[in-house]
Write a protein that holds these residues in place. Sequence first.
Motif, PDB file in Angstrom:
ATOM      1  N   SER A  85       3.547   1.045   2.432  1.00 36.62           N
ATOM      2  CA  SER A  85       4.249   0.168   1.492  1.00 36.62           C
ATOM      3  C   SER A  85       3.761  -1.271   1.616  1.00 36.62           C
ATOM      4  O   SER A  85       3.529  -1.947   0.609  1.00 36.62           O
ATOM      5  CB  SER A  85       5.760   0.223   1.737  1.00 36.62           C
ATOM      6  N   GLN A  86       3.579  -1.737   2.844  1.00 37.90           N
ATOM      7  CA  GLN A  86       3.083  -3.094   3.070  1.00 37.90           C
ATOM      8  C   GLN A  86       1.668  -3.245   2.526  1.00 37.90           C
ATOM      9  O   GLN A  86       1.336  -4.254   1.902  1.00 37.90           O
ATOM     10  CB  GLN A  86       3.122  -3.450   4.558  1.00 37.90           C
ATOM     11  N   TYR A  87       0.844  -2.225   2.721  1.00 38.07           N
ATOM     12  CA  TYR A  87      -0.526  -2.256   2.197  1.00 38.07           C
ATOM     13  C   TYR A  87      -0.509  -2.401   0.673  1.00 38.07           C
ATOM     14  O   TYR A  87      -1.244  -3.209   0.108  1.00 38.07           O
ATOM     15  CB  TYR A  87      -1.291  -0.996   2.606  1.00 38.07           C
ATOM     16  N   LEU A  88       0.330  -1.614   0.003  1.00 41.60           N
ATOM     17  CA  LEU A  88       0.409  -1.688  -1.454  1.00 41.60           C
ATOM     18  C   LEU A  88       0.925  -3.049  -1.921  1.00 41.60           C
ATOM     19  O   LEU A  88       0.445  -3.588  -2.921  1.00 41.60           O
ATOM     20  CB  LEU A  88       1.297  -0.566  -2.012  1.00 41.60           C
ATOM     21  N   MET A  89       1.878  -3.623  -1.192  1.00 39.76           N
ATOM     22  CA  MET A  89       2.372  -4.946  -1.561  1.00 39.76           C
ATOM     23  C   MET A  89       1.292  -6.014  -1.364  1.00 39.76           C
ATOM     24  O   MET A  89       1.163  -6.929  -2.173  1.00 39.76           O
ATOM     25  CB  MET A  89       3.627  -5.297  -0.755  1.00 39.76           C
ATOM     26  N   ASP A  90       0.495  -5.859  -0.315  1.00 44.22           N
ATOM     27  CA  ASP A  90      -0.553  -6.847  -0.019  1.00 44.22           C
ATOM     28  C   ASP A  90      -1.770  -6.715  -0.921  1.00 44.22           C
ATOM     29  O   ASP A  90      -2.411  -7.705  -1.257  1.00 44.22           O
ATOM     30  CB  ASP A  90      -1.011  -6.726   1.435  1.00 44.22           C
ATOM     31  N   HIS A  91      -2.119  -5.478  -1.301  1.00 43.68           N
ATOM     32  CA  HIS A  91      -3.378  -5.225  -2.003  1.00 43.68           C
ATOM     33  C   HIS A  91      -3.213  -4.684  -3.413  1.00 43.68           C
ATOM     34  O   HIS A  91      -4.201  -4.462  -4.100  1.00 43.68           O
ATOM     35  CB  HIS A  91      -4.250  -4.257  -1.192  1.00 43.68           C
ATOM     36  N   GLY A  92      -2.007  -4.404  -3.812  1.00 42.87           N
ATOM     37  CA  GLY A  92      -1.786  -3.856  -5.142  1.00 42.87           C
ATOM     38  C   GLY A  92      -2.003  -2.356  -5.181  1.00 42.87           C
ATOM     39  O   GLY A  92      -2.421  -1.730  -4.217  1.00 42.87           O
ATOM     40  N   ASN A  93      -1.714  -1.811  -6.319  1.00 51.52           N
ATOM     41  CA  ASN A  93      -1.771  -0.364  -6.511  1.00 51.52           C
ATOM     42  C   ASN A  93      -2.541  -0.075  -7.794  1.00 51.52           C
ATOM     43  O   ASN A  93      -2.173   0.779  -8.574  1.00 51.52           O
ATOM     44  CB  ASN A  93      -0.336   0.185  -6.579  1.00 51.52           C
ATOM     45  N   THR A  94      -3.618  -0.815  -8.030  1.00 49.55           N
ATOM     46  CA  THR A  94      -4.329  -0.701  -9.298  1.00 49.55           C
ATOM     47  C   THR A  94      -5.170   0.559  -9.421  1.00 49.55           C
ATOM     48  O   THR A  94      -5.383   1.050 -10.513  1.00 49.55           O
ATOM     49  CB  THR A  94      -5.237  -1.920  -9.515  1.00 49.55           C
ATOM     50  N   TYR A  95      -5.646   1.103  -8.316  1.00 51.53           N
ATOM     51  CA  TYR A  95      -6.530   2.262  -8.400  1.00 51.53           C
ATOM     52  C   TYR A  95      -5.800   3.594  -8.361  1.00 51.53           C
ATOM     53  O   TYR A  95      -6.357   4.627  -8.659  1.00 51.53           O
ATOM     54  CB  TYR A  95      -7.592   2.224  -7.306  1.00 51.53           C
ATOM     55  N   MET A  96      -4.542   3.604  -7.976  1.00 53.44           N
ATOM     56  CA  MET A  96      -3.751   4.834  -8.028  1.00 53.44           C
ATOM     57  C   MET A  96      -2.286   4.467  -8.094  1.00 53.44           C
ATOM     58  O   MET A  96      -1.810   3.643  -7.336  1.00 53.44           O
ATOM     59  CB  MET A  96      -4.048   5.737  -6.842  1.00 53.44           C
ATOM     60  N   ASP A  97      -1.599   5.066  -9.012  1.00 52.96           N
ATOM     61  CA  ASP A  97      -0.184   4.785  -9.191  1.00 52.96           C
ATOM     62  C   ASP A  97       0.618   5.882  -8.506  1.00 52.96           C
ATOM     63  O   ASP A  97       0.757   6.987  -9.021  1.00 52.96           O
ATOM     64  CB  ASP A  97       0.155   4.704 -10.681  1.00 52.96           C
ATOM     65  N   SER A  98       1.158   5.581  -7.335  1.00 50.93           N
ATOM     66  CA  SER A  98       1.867   6.584  -6.553  1.00 50.93           C
ATOM     67  C   SER A  98       3.193   6.999  -7.186  1.00 50.93           C
ATOM     68  O   SER A  98       3.831   7.927  -6.727  1.00 50.93           O
ATOM     69  CB  SER A  98       2.100   6.089  -5.120  1.00 50.93           C
ATOM     70  N   LEU A  99       3.606   6.331  -8.243  1.00 47.85           N
ATOM     71  CA  LEU A  99       4.840   6.730  -8.910  1.00 47.85           C
ATOM     72  C   LEU A  99       4.594   7.760 -10.011  1.00 47.85           C
ATOM     73  O   LEU A  99       5.536   8.285 -10.586  1.00 47.85           O
ATOM     74  CB  LEU A  99       5.536   5.502  -9.499  1.00 47.85           C
ATOM     75  N   LYS A 100       3.332   8.050 -10.309  1.00 47.00           N
ATOM     76  CA  LYS A 100       3.008   8.985 -11.387  1.00 47.00           C
ATOM     77  C   LYS A 100       2.416  10.282 -10.840  1.00 47.00           C
ATOM     78  O   LYS A 100       1.503  10.841 -11.424  1.00 47.00           O
ATOM     79  CB  LYS A 100       2.026   8.342 -12.365  1.00 47.00           C
ATOM     80  N   THR A 101       2.929  10.754  -9.734  1.00 49.40           N
ATOM     81  CA  THR A 101       2.453  11.984  -9.144  1.00 49.40           C
ATOM     82  C   THR A 101       3.605  12.665  -8.415  1.00 49.40           C
ATOM     83  O   THR A 101       4.668  12.080  -8.248  1.00 49.40           O
ATOM     84  CB  THR A 101       1.260  11.721  -8.199  1.00 49.40           C
ATOM     85  N   TYR A 102       3.373  13.887  -7.960  1.00 54.83           N
ATOM     86  CA  TYR A 102       4.387  14.611  -7.204  1.00 54.83           C
ATOM     87  C   TYR A 102       4.466  14.029  -5.792  1.00 54.83           C
ATOM     88  O   TYR A 102       3.449  13.827  -5.136  1.00 54.83           O
ATOM     89  CB  TYR A 102       4.057  16.106  -7.149  1.00 54.83           C
ATOM     90  N   THR A 103       5.661  13.762  -5.355  1.00 58.32           N
ATOM     91  CA  THR A 103       5.905  13.254  -4.014  1.00 58.32           C
ATOM     92  C   THR A 103       7.026  14.072  -3.396  1.00 58.32           C
ATOM     93  O   THR A 103       7.991  14.414  -4.071  1.00 58.32           O
ATOM     94  CB  THR A 103       6.316  11.763  -4.073  1.00 58.32           C
ATOM     95  N   GLU A 104       6.874  14.403  -2.102  1.00 56.75           N
ATOM     96  CA  GLU A 104       7.938  15.132  -1.427  1.00 56.75           C
ATOM     97  C   GLU A 104       8.273  14.471  -0.098  1.00 56.75           C
ATOM     98  O   GLU A 104       7.412  13.862   0.537  1.00 56.75           O
ATOM     99  CB  GLU A 104       7.566  16.598  -1.203  1.00 56.75           C
TER     100      GLU A 104
END
Length: 146
Positions: A85-104
Motif C-alpha cells: 500500500s505504501q509503495y502504491l501511494m509513493d509510486h502510483g498505480n498507473t501500470y496496473m489497477d489493483s481494484l479492477k481484478t479478483y482479490t481474495e
Amino acid sequence: MNKKLDTALILASCGFKVYPLTAGTKIPVKGMHGEHDATSDKATIMNWFEIDSSYNLALNLQASGLAVIDLDYHGNGINGVKNYSQYLMDHGNTYMDSLKTYTELTPRGGIHIFYNLNHDIGNKDIQLMPGVELLTGKVVIDTSYI
C-alpha cells in the motif's frame, strides 16, 4: 454443497487449471504431482472431490495464464499489505489497477491479487519487497470466504 468443489468447477469452466492438496495443507495429494496434474477437466475434478471432499484447492498460475501479487502478514513484524500500500501511494498505480481484478483474503490476514498475463513469464516466486511476492507458478485458493 462443497465450496471447494464448486470453486474448482467455476475456475475450470473459465479455463483455469486447478489441482487438489491434502486437506488443511499446501502439500500435493499423495500419489499426485501437484501443479503438474492441474486440469480444467470437470470429470477429473469431480472425481478428486469424490475421493476426499476435504481437499484443499490450488491453481496452476502458469498454465492458467495468471500471476498473483501475494501480500503476506504473518505477525512477525513484516506486513506486506502495508508495504505494498505504501509503495502504491509513493509510486502510483498507473501500470496496473489493483481494484479492477479478483482479490481474495487469505486465512492469515494476507491478500492475493490476481492478474491475467498476456504472455508466459515462467514459473517464478519473486520477492518484490518484504512481505510482497510475485507468484507465477502456483497458489492455494482460499474458499473459506466464498
